[in-house]
Design a protein around this motif. Structure first.
Motif, mmCIF file in Angstrom:
data_model
loop_
_atom_site.group_PDB
_atom_site.id
_atom_site.type_symbol
_atom_site.label_atom_id
_atom_site.label_comp_id
_atom_site.label_asym_id
_atom_site.label_seq_id
_atom_site.Cartn_x
_atom_site.Cartn_y
_atom_site.Cartn_z
ATOM 1 N N ILE A 1 0.822 -1.212 0.000
ATOM 2 C CA ILE A 1 0.000 0.000 0.000
ATOM 3 C C ILE A 1 0.855 1.261 0.000
ATOM 4 C CG2 ILE A 1 -1.677 1.329 1.351
ATOM 5 C CD1 ILE A 1 -3.065 -1.326 1.970
ATOM 6 N N PRO A 2 1.914 1.357 0.844
ATOM 7 C CA PRO A 2 2.755 2.555 0.732
ATOM 8 C C PRO A 2 3.401 2.709 -0.651
ATOM 9 C CG PRO A 2 3.157 1.495 2.823
ATOM 10 C CD PRO A 2 2.276 0.566 2.028
ATOM 11 N N LEU A 3 3.809 1.598 -1.278
ATOM 12 C CA LEU A 3 4.367 1.690 -2.630
ATOM 13 C C LEU A 3 3.330 2.174 -3.629
ATOM 14 C CD1 LEU A 3 6.642 -1.459 -2.979
ATOM 15 C CD2 LEU A 3 7.330 0.932 -2.934
ATOM 16 N N LEU A 4 2.114 1.689 -3.513
ATOM 17 C CA LEU A 4 1.044 2.124 -4.398
ATOM 18 C C LEU A 4 0.760 3.613 -4.226
ATOM 19 C CD1 LEU A 4 -1.231 1.471 -6.433
ATOM 20 C CD2 LEU A 4 -2.682 0.969 -4.457
ATOM 21 N N VAL A 5 0.695 4.069 -2.986
ATOM 22 C CA VAL A 5 0.446 5.486 -2.719
ATOM 23 C C VAL A 5 1.598 6.336 -3.253
ATOM 24 C CG1 VAL A 5 0.215 7.202 -0.875
ATOM 25 C CG2 VAL A 5 -1.062 5.059 -0.764
ATOM 26 N N TRP A 6 2.846 5.879 -3.046
ATOM 27 C CA TRP A 6 4.006 6.618 -3.554
ATOM 28 C C TRP A 6 3.958 6.680 -5.078
ATOM 29 C CZ3 TRP A 6 9.699 4.607 -3.449
ATOM 30 C CH2 TRP A 6 10.569 5.628 -3.836
ATOM 31 N N TRP A 7 3.626 5.562 -5.733
ATOM 32 C CA TRP A 7 3.539 5.523 -7.192
ATOM 33 C C TRP A 7 2.471 6.487 -7.702
ATOM 34 C CZ3 TRP A 7 -0.376 2.860 -10.254
ATOM 35 C CH2 TRP A 7 -0.082 2.842 -11.616
ATOM 36 N N LEU A 8 1.289 6.475 -7.075
ATOM 37 C CA LEU A 8 0.219 7.384 -7.483
ATOM 38 C C LEU A 8 0.624 8.841 -7.270
ATOM 39 C CD1 LEU A 8 -2.893 5.455 -6.141
ATOM 40 C CD2 LEU A 8 -2.207 5.759 -8.542
ATOM 41 N N TYR A 9 1.293 9.134 -6.153
ATOM 42 C CA TYR A 9 1.771 10.493 -5.910
ATOM 43 C C TYR A 9 2.807 10.892 -6.956
ATOM 44 C CZ TYR A 9 4.279 14.423 -4.042
ATOM 45 O OH TYR A 9 4.880 15.636 -3.924
ATOM 46 N N ALA A 10 3.729 9.976 -7.275
ATOM 47 C CA ALA A 10 4.773 10.280 -8.248
ATOM 48 C C ALA A 10 4.177 10.572 -9.624
ATOM 49 C CB ALA A 10 5.771 9.125 -8.335
ATOM 50 N N ILE A 11 3.143 9.846 -9.993
ATOM 51 C CA ILE A 11 2.484 10.107 -11.274
ATOM 52 C C ILE A 11 1.839 11.480 -11.272
ATOM 53 C CG2 ILE A 11 0.512 9.413 -12.711
ATOM 54 C CD1 ILE A 11 1.155 6.531 -11.995
ATOM 55 N N SER A 12 1.186 11.834 -10.179
ATOM 56 C CA SER A 12 0.455 13.101 -10.136
ATOM 57 C C SER A 12 1.366 14.307 -9.936
ATOM 58 C CB SER A 12 -0.593 13.068 -9.026
ATOM 59 O OG SER A 12 0.031 13.007 -7.761
ATOM 60 N N ALA A 13 2.566 14.093 -9.402
ATOM 61 C CA ALA A 13 3.453 15.219 -9.090
ATOM 62 C C ALA A 13 4.286 15.679 -10.275
ATOM 63 C CB ALA A 13 4.359 14.855 -7.924
ATOM 64 N N GLY A 14 4.326 14.897 -11.342
ATOM 65 C CA GLY A 14 5.044 15.343 -12.530
ATOM 66 C C GLY A 14 6.183 14.415 -12.918
ATOM 67 N N PRO A 15 6.811 14.730 -14.056
ATOM 68 C CA PRO A 15 7.846 13.847 -14.603
ATOM 69 C C PRO A 15 9.065 13.685 -13.697
ATOM 70 C CG PRO A 15 7.163 15.473 -16.234
ATOM 71 C CD PRO A 15 6.504 15.827 -14.951
ATOM 72 N N GLU A 16 9.483 14.756 -13.035
ATOM 73 C CA GLU A 16 10.670 14.654 -12.170
ATOM 74 C C GLU A 16 10.407 13.705 -11.002
ATOM 75 O OE1 GLU A 16 9.218 17.815 -12.538
ATOM 76 O OE2 GLU A 16 10.341 18.273 -14.364
ATOM 77 N N SER A 17 9.231 13.838 -10.413
ATOM 78 C CA SER A 17 8.877 12.979 -9.291
ATOM 79 C C SER A 17 8.779 11.522 -9.734
ATOM 80 C CB SER A 17 7.558 13.439 -8.681
ATOM 81 O OG SER A 17 7.201 12.631 -7.607
ATOM 82 N N TYR A 18 8.217 11.302 -10.915
ATOM 83 C CA TYR A 18 8.088 9.930 -11.411
ATOM 84 C C TYR A 18 9.456 9.340 -11.747
ATOM 85 C CZ TYR A 18 6.163 5.876 -13.755
ATOM 86 O OH TYR A 18 5.852 4.593 -14.105
ATOM 87 N N GLU A 19 10.349 10.138 -12.294
ATOM 88 C CA GLU A 19 11.711 9.666 -12.568
ATOM 89 C C GLU A 19 12.423 9.297 -11.272
ATOM 90 O OE1 GLU A 19 13.427 8.895 -15.313
ATOM 91 O OE2 GLU A 19 11.556 9.219 -16.414
ATOM 92 N N TYR A 20 12.211 10.082 -10.222
ATOM 93 C CA TYR A 20 12.807 9.762 -8.924
ATOM 94 C C TYR A 20 12.254 8.434 -8.406
ATOM 95 C CZ TYR A 20 14.158 10.124 -4.035
ATOM 96 O OH TYR A 20 14.677 9.870 -2.800
ATOM 97 N N PHE A 21 10.950 8.225 -8.545
ATOM 98 C CA PHE A 21 10.330 6.965 -8.137
ATOM 99 C C PHE A 21 10.951 5.798 -8.910
ATOM 100 C CE2 PHE A 21 7.127 3.697 -9.025
ATOM 101 C CZ PHE A 21 6.794 3.315 -7.742
ATOM 102 N N LEU A 22 11.088 5.948 -10.228
ATOM 103 C CA LEU A 22 11.669 4.881 -11.046
ATOM 104 C C LEU A 22 13.131 4.630 -10.697
ATOM 105 C CD1 LEU A 22 10.169 5.491 -14.590
ATOM 106 C CD2 LEU A 22 9.543 3.750 -12.912
ATOM 107 N N SER A 23 13.851 5.676 -10.285
ATOM 108 C CA SER A 23 15.263 5.487 -9.933
ATOM 109 C C SER A 23 15.419 4.532 -8.755
ATOM 110 C CB SER A 23 15.922 6.830 -9.626
ATOM 111 O OG SER A 23 15.466 7.352 -8.381
ATOM 112 N N TRP A 24 14.456 4.523 -7.854
ATOM 113 C CA TRP A 24 14.500 3.590 -6.728
ATOM 114 C C TRP A 24 14.306 2.157 -7.196
ATOM 115 C CZ3 TRP A 24 15.606 3.956 -1.590
ATOM 116 C CH2 TRP A 24 15.846 5.240 -1.124
ATOM 117 N N PHE A 25 13.541 1.964 -8.241
ATOM 118 C CA PHE A 25 13.281 0.615 -8.724
ATOM 119 C C PHE A 25 14.349 0.116 -9.678
ATOM 120 C CE2 PHE A 25 9.339 1.591 -6.802
ATOM 121 C CZ PHE A 25 8.928 0.373 -6.299
#
Length: 136
Positions: free
Chosen positions: A43-67
């Motif tokens: 659930i925390p990963l899902l919430v982080w992923w949804l937040y990263a998508i909504s926060a913009g490309p930089e946030s999503y790239e940061y999320f992907l960098s962890w994976f």
């Protein structure tokens, strides 16, 4: 009712040293562990992923960098998908048992062995499908 000399005054509670381990016990414990894993990690990963998508490309790239960090994210995602499938199949087994079926010892043992095997096979098939789509 009189107690025999030297006997305990009350019965001992059953515990893991008393019970003989079997597939049904393993599936029951795995059901609890996978439910907790999905609640505490998934659930925390899902919430982080949804937040990263909504926060913009930089946030999503940061999320992907962890994976992409030494494939640690893929290990977590494979673990989460196994937890999902194991919990789902175990839940279906419990649903059937709640309906009053599957209590015979051989049937219960067969389904208890089938649940983790089905979860492993389904997880492997899903990730092979994902890998084949990413390679092509």
């Amino acid at each position: 009712m009189a107690q025999a000399p030297g006997s305990p005054s009350r019965p001992l509670s059953p515990h893991l040293q008393v019970y003989k381990w079997g597939p049904a016990m393993l599936v029951s414990i795995l059901h609890r562990i996978t439910g907790d894993a999905m609640a505490l990690v998934g659930i925390p990963l899902l919430v982080w992923w949804l937040y990263a998508i909504s926060a913009g490309p930089e946030s999503y790239e940061y999320f992907l960098s962890w994976f992409n960090f030494y494939y640690a994210g893929y290990i977590v995602l494979v673990g989460m998908s196994f937890a999902f499938f194991e919990h789902m199949y175990s839940g279906l087994r419990h649903f059937v048992m709640d309906a009053g079926a599957g209590y015979e010892l051989q049937t219960n043992k067969m389904w208890s062995v089938a649940v983790p095997l089905a979860a492993i096979i389904t997880t492997g098939a899903m990730w092979l499908y994902i890998a084949s789509k990413n390679i092509l």
